[in-house]
Design a protein around this motif. Structure first.
Motif, PDB file in Angstrom:
ATOM      1  N   PHE A 396      51.530  44.351  81.018  1.00  0.00           N
ATOM      2  CA  PHE A 396      50.110  44.691  81.270  1.00  0.00           C
ATOM      3  C   PHE A 396      49.236  44.542  79.899  1.00  0.00           C
ATOM      4  CE2 PHE A 396      47.145  48.067  83.363  1.00  0.00           C
ATOM      5  CZ  PHE A 396      46.273  47.472  83.355  1.00  0.00           C
ATOM      6  N   HIS A 397      49.732  45.263  78.802  1.00  0.00           N
ATOM      7  CA  HIS A 397      49.333  45.086  77.508  1.00  0.00           C
ATOM      8  C   HIS A 397      50.440  44.473  76.635  1.00  0.00           C
ATOM      9  CE1 HIS A 397      46.605  48.287  79.563  1.00  0.00           C
ATOM     10  NE2 HIS A 397      45.770  47.424  78.966  1.00  0.00           N
ATOM     11  N   GLY A 398      50.134  43.406  75.936  1.00  0.00           N
ATOM     12  CA  GLY A 398      51.117  42.740  74.911  1.00  0.00           C
ATOM     13  C   GLY A 398      50.574  42.064  73.943  1.00  0.00           C
ATOM     14  N   PRO A 399      51.195  41.432  73.259  1.00  0.00           N
ATOM     15  CA  PRO A 399      50.632  40.515  71.940  1.00  0.00           C
ATOM     16  C   PRO A 399      49.772  39.427  72.385  1.00  0.00           C
ATOM     17  CG  PRO A 399      52.833  40.202  72.107  1.00  0.00           C
ATOM     18  CD  PRO A 399      52.725  41.219  73.032  1.00  0.00           C
ATOM     19  N   PRO A 400      48.710  39.048  72.048  1.00  0.00           N
ATOM     20  CA  PRO A 400      48.162  39.635  70.682  1.00  0.00           C
ATOM     21  C   PRO A 400      47.295  40.606  70.993  1.00  0.00           C
ATOM     22  CG  PRO A 400      46.925  37.705  71.285  1.00  0.00           C
ATOM     23  CD  PRO A 400      47.743  37.796  72.555  1.00  0.00           C
ATOM     24  N   ARG A 401      47.061  41.478  69.919  1.00  0.00           N
ATOM     25  CA  ARG A 401      46.056  42.499  69.782  1.00  0.00           C
ATOM     26  C   ARG A 401      44.847  41.639  69.186  1.00  0.00           C
ATOM     27  NH1 ARG A 401      43.874  46.526  66.752  1.00  0.00           N
ATOM     28  NH2 ARG A 401      44.705  45.813  64.719  1.00  0.00           N
ATOM     29  N   ILE A 402      43.471  41.884  70.008  1.00  0.00           N
ATOM     30  CA  ILE A 402      42.332  41.282  69.512  1.00  0.00           C
ATOM     31  C   ILE A 402      41.368  42.119  69.349  1.00  0.00           C
ATOM     32  CG2 ILE A 402      40.656  39.470  70.138  1.00  0.00           C
ATOM     33  CD1 ILE A 402      42.875  38.256  72.016  1.00  0.00           C
ATOM     34  N   PRO A 403      40.958  42.794  68.109  1.00  0.00           N
ATOM     35  CA  PRO A 403      40.100  43.730  67.848  1.00  0.00           C
ATOM     36  C   PRO A 403      38.677  42.791  67.881  1.00  0.00           C
ATOM     37  CG  PRO A 403      41.612  43.876  66.157  1.00  0.00           C
ATOM     38  CD  PRO A 403      41.826  42.552  66.991  1.00  0.00           C
ATOM     39  N   HIS A 404      37.534  43.912  68.485  1.00  0.00           N
ATOM     40  CA  HIS A 404      36.229  43.184  68.490  1.00  0.00           C
ATOM     41  C   HIS A 404      35.339  43.399  67.422  1.00  0.00           C
ATOM     42  CE1 HIS A 404      37.697  44.288  72.981  1.00  0.00           C
ATOM     43  NE2 HIS A 404      37.794  42.984  72.741  1.00  0.00           N
ATOM     44  N   TYR A 405      35.667  44.021  66.447  1.00  0.00           N
ATOM     45  CA  TYR A 405      34.914  44.238  65.148  1.00  0.00           C
ATOM     46  C   TYR A 405      35.210  43.454  63.980  1.00  0.00           C
ATOM     47  CZ  TYR A 405      38.741  47.042  63.867  1.00  0.00           C
ATOM     48  OH  TYR A 405      40.237  47.450  63.881  1.00  0.00           O
ATOM     49  N   ARG A 406      34.191  43.153  63.100  1.00  0.00           N
ATOM     50  CA  ARG A 406      34.523  42.417  62.007  1.00  0.00           C
ATOM     51  C   ARG A 406      35.536  42.891  60.976  1.00  0.00           C
ATOM     52  NH1 ARG A 406      28.965  43.215  61.208  1.00  0.00           N
ATOM     53  NH2 ARG A 406      28.390  41.025  61.605  1.00  0.00           N
ATOM     54  N   LYS A 407      35.880  42.131  60.280  1.00  0.00           N
ATOM     55  CA  LYS A 407      36.866  42.564  59.118  1.00  0.00           C
ATOM     56  C   LYS A 407      38.074  43.239  59.336  1.00  0.00           C
ATOM     57  CE  LYS A 407      33.178  42.675  55.767  1.00  0.00           C
ATOM     58  NZ  LYS A 407      32.350  43.468  54.545  1.00  0.00           N
ATOM     59  N   ASN A 408      38.829  42.888  60.710  1.00  0.00           N
ATOM     60  CA  ASN A 408      39.868  43.463  60.989  1.00  0.00           C
ATOM     61  C   ASN A 408      40.980  42.669  60.736  1.00  0.00           C
ATOM     62  OD1 ASN A 408      41.112  41.703  63.296  1.00  0.00           O
ATOM     63  ND2 ASN A 408      38.664  41.697  63.776  1.00  0.00           N
ATOM     64  N   LYS A 409      42.226  43.351  60.743  1.00  0.00           N
ATOM     65  CA  LYS A 409      43.630  42.740  60.268  1.00  0.00           C
ATOM     66  C   LYS A 409      44.494  42.233  61.313  1.00  0.00           C
ATOM     67  CE  LYS A 409      42.992  45.668  56.190  1.00  0.00           C
ATOM     68  NZ  LYS A 409      43.636  46.656  55.234  1.00  0.00           N
ATOM     69  N   ALA A 410      44.056  41.790  62.463  1.00  0.00           N
ATOM     70  CA  ALA A 410      44.654  41.401  63.432  1.00  0.00           C
ATOM     71  C   ALA A 410      45.690  40.123  62.925  1.00  0.00           C
ATOM     72  CB  ALA A 410      43.961  40.806  64.774  1.00  0.00           C
ATOM     73  N   VAL A 411      46.709  39.880  63.175  1.00  0.00           N
ATOM     74  CA  VAL A 411      47.477  38.910  63.150  1.00  0.00           C
ATOM     75  C   VAL A 411      47.562  37.803  64.045  1.00  0.00           C
ATOM     76  CG1 VAL A 411      48.767  40.128  61.511  1.00  0.00           C
ATOM     77  CG2 VAL A 411      49.767  39.997  63.806  1.00  0.00           C
ATOM     78  N   GLY A 412      47.936  36.518  63.526  1.00  0.00           N
ATOM     79  CA  GLY A 412      48.279  35.455  64.777  1.00  0.00           C
ATOM     80  C   GLY A 412      47.288  34.283  64.728  1.00  0.00           C
ATOM     81  N   ILE A 413      47.514  33.356  65.261  1.00  0.00           N
ATOM     82  CA  ILE A 413      46.787  32.128  65.457  1.00  0.00           C
ATOM     83  C   ILE A 413      46.910  31.661  67.014  1.00  0.00           C
ATOM     84  CG2 ILE A 413      46.270  29.857  64.517  1.00  0.00           C
ATOM     85  CD1 ILE A 413      47.329  30.369  62.061  1.00  0.00           C
ATOM     86  N   MET A 414      45.717  31.358  67.375  1.00  0.00           N
ATOM     87  CA  MET A 414      45.688  30.709  68.768  1.00  0.00           C
ATOM     88  C   MET A 414      46.658  29.371  68.921  1.00  0.00           C
ATOM     89  SD  MET A 414      42.033  31.610  69.993  1.00  0.00           S
ATOM     90  CE  MET A 414      41.226  33.519  69.763  1.00  0.00           C
TER      91      MET A 414
END
Length: 489
Positions: A396-414
């Motif tokens: 239901f909730h898995g990777p990736p994590r996608i914050p909606h605000y600027r300057k976040n530290k989410a990892v990963g590339i599409m």
């Protein structure tokens, strides 16, 4: 349903204080039943035309071929009749507004007309086209009648005793809220007991857990899965059904109905399709859908408060089918809404649309928040930082994590084959904060300002994206421009 930085538990949702609206809500099912019984039956020929129009509308939504419909239909008349007798209260297969069915009917006639070179055959096609246009109104009427009958049957099948409760009992604050200082005008109303799913429907691992914990999410996934082959086919199907359920819920929603009634409609639509409503018992969430009005940011628990003229209401639908989840939500106008609400909902939609333009192989997940924040700032709206988009599918909730605000530290590339949600929540003004009601679920703005949200499930393709939860008849490879009429109830 957005992912959160910290886990939550379950309880009750928003409230109000209008006894007149409440009485109207309590009588809704009975009124709709009486109205449905007053309508005369249409001739059998018109019923067949209505079925043809609905089938053709579905073909338009999925991009399929629309010719030679009548031959297939006549060969399956016996099966359709048998199905109707076996399941008279089944949920409508096409949840799109009746106008869309009529428009699809007109488009089919035009295609057939273009395919003729003229002469006698062309004349016949022109007659067929005129006949189709004349029958648009009966098709719409029959579609509405069928939907209303299904609504009445669904509410009757899920009666829970609230019809006989007094207004005072329905508005009484639950004990956990005693002494609580609210940030806005909403108040929690009575929350009915959780509905149980019938046997024979495949459920996620948390469905029967006393605490609603998902062992598969606890173990988690280290990498974002790449969906292809049969897994992707299943994902497309569960997203299609999730969209159907949301369209049914929004079609039912209007001033006077309650969040509890919307929950019952969503529950029955899922039962009819033999799918599981993903929010039900997820970390003990007590309902099948999230209903979040006005200052509720997300995770509103459906209760017995009647929805009012001028409200904005977000419906968050997630469903589970054959081992996969889908997730989507939209915010709707209830009647006439003020200019600030119009600006807020429009900006929330456009922020998701701008974010979608970034979806392609090679995009950093952390960069999505930049486009959302920029769009929000244009209209003096603030992005809520607590909740984020997420991978969806087997979890239901898995990777990736996608914050909606600027300057976040989410990892990963599409990468092509990644499937995830983007679901920005925007508050009016400059305060993007949130607070949680004592029910441990309902997230509200800290100052009582209104909040809006939109969410889709996206698939990364080789050269862009596909909206797996797109509305029928829209381009699946590009979000449509803002049109407030799409979200008017």
């Amino acid at each position: 349903m957005p992912a959160k930085k910290k886990k939550s538990g379950g309880g009750a949702a928003a409230g109000a204080d209008d006894d007149v609206a409440l009485e109207a809500a309590v009588d809704t099912a009975a009124t709709e039943a009486a109205a449905a019984l007053e309508v005369a039956e249409e001739p059998a020929v018109e019923e067949e035309d209505a079925e043809d129009a609905a089938e053709e509308g579905q073909g338009t939504a999925t991009g399929g071929k629309k010719k030679k419909k009548k031959k297939k239909k006549s060969a399956a008349v016996g099966e359709e009749d048998a199905d109707e007798e076996a399941a008279p209260a089944a949920a409508p297969a096409a949840a799109a507004p009746a106008a869309a069915v009529a428009e699809a009917n007109g488009e089919d006639d035009e295609e057939d007309d273009d395919g003729e070179d003229g002469g006698e055959g062309g004349a016949k096609k022109k007659k067929s086209k005129k006949r189709g246009k004349k029958k648009n109104k009966p098709v719409e009427r029959e579609d509405d009648e069928a939907f209303q009958k299904w609504v009445v049957a669904s509410l009757e099948a899920t009666r829970n005793g609230t019809e006989t409760m007094s207004a005072e009992d329905l508005k009484k604050n639950p004990q956990p809220f005693f002494g609580y200082r609210y940030s806005g005008d909403l108040r929690p109303w009575f929350v009915t007991p959780r509905l149980k799913m019938p046997e024979g429907i495949l459920t996620p691992d948390y469905a029967l857990d006393p605490d609603g914990r998902s062992e598969s999410e606890r173990v988690g996934m280290k990498e974002v899965p790449v969906l292809e082959g049969s897994a992707l086919l299943t994902m497309r199907e569960v997203c299609r059904m999730g969209r159907e359920v949301l369209d049914i819920a929004s079609r039912f929603m209007k001033a006077g109905v309650t969040g509890d009634q919307i929950d019952r409609i969503v529950y029955q639509a899922c039962v009819d399709r033999k799918i599981y409503p993903s929010p039900l018992n997820y970390n003990r969430f007590p309902k099948a859908v999230c209903v979040s009005p006005n200052e509720v940011i997300c995770h509103g628990i459906p209760d017995c408060r009647p929805i009012e003229e001028g409200d904005i209401v977000n419906l968050d639908v997630s469903v589970f089918y054959n081992g996969y989840h889908s997730d989507l939500n939209e915010t709707f106008f209830i009647g006439e809404c003020d200019e600030d609400s119009q600006r807020l909902v429009r900006t929330a939609y456009n922020s998701l649309r701008e974010a979608s333009k970034m979806i392609r192989p090679g995009t950093f997940y952390r960069d999505v928040g930049n486009s959302i924040s920029a769009e929000a700032a244009k209209s003096n709206c603030a992005v809520v930082n607590t909740y984020c988009g997420h991978g969806v599918g087997e979890l239901f909730h898995g990777p990736p994590r996608i914050p909606h605000y600027r300057k976040n530290k989410a990892v990963g590339i599409m990468k092509a084959g990644h499937v995830f949600t983007i679901e920005p929540m925007l508050n009016l003004g400059s305060n993007g904060g949130d607070k949680t009601w004592p029910d441990d679920w309902t997230a509200v703005t800290p100052n009582g300002s209104r909040s809006a949200q939109f969410e889709q499930t996206f698939l990364v393709t080789q050269d862009g994206f596909e909206v797996l939860t797109a509305r029928p008849g829209t381009d699946r490879f590009s979000m449509p421009e803002w049109d407030p009429s799409m979200f008017q109830c």
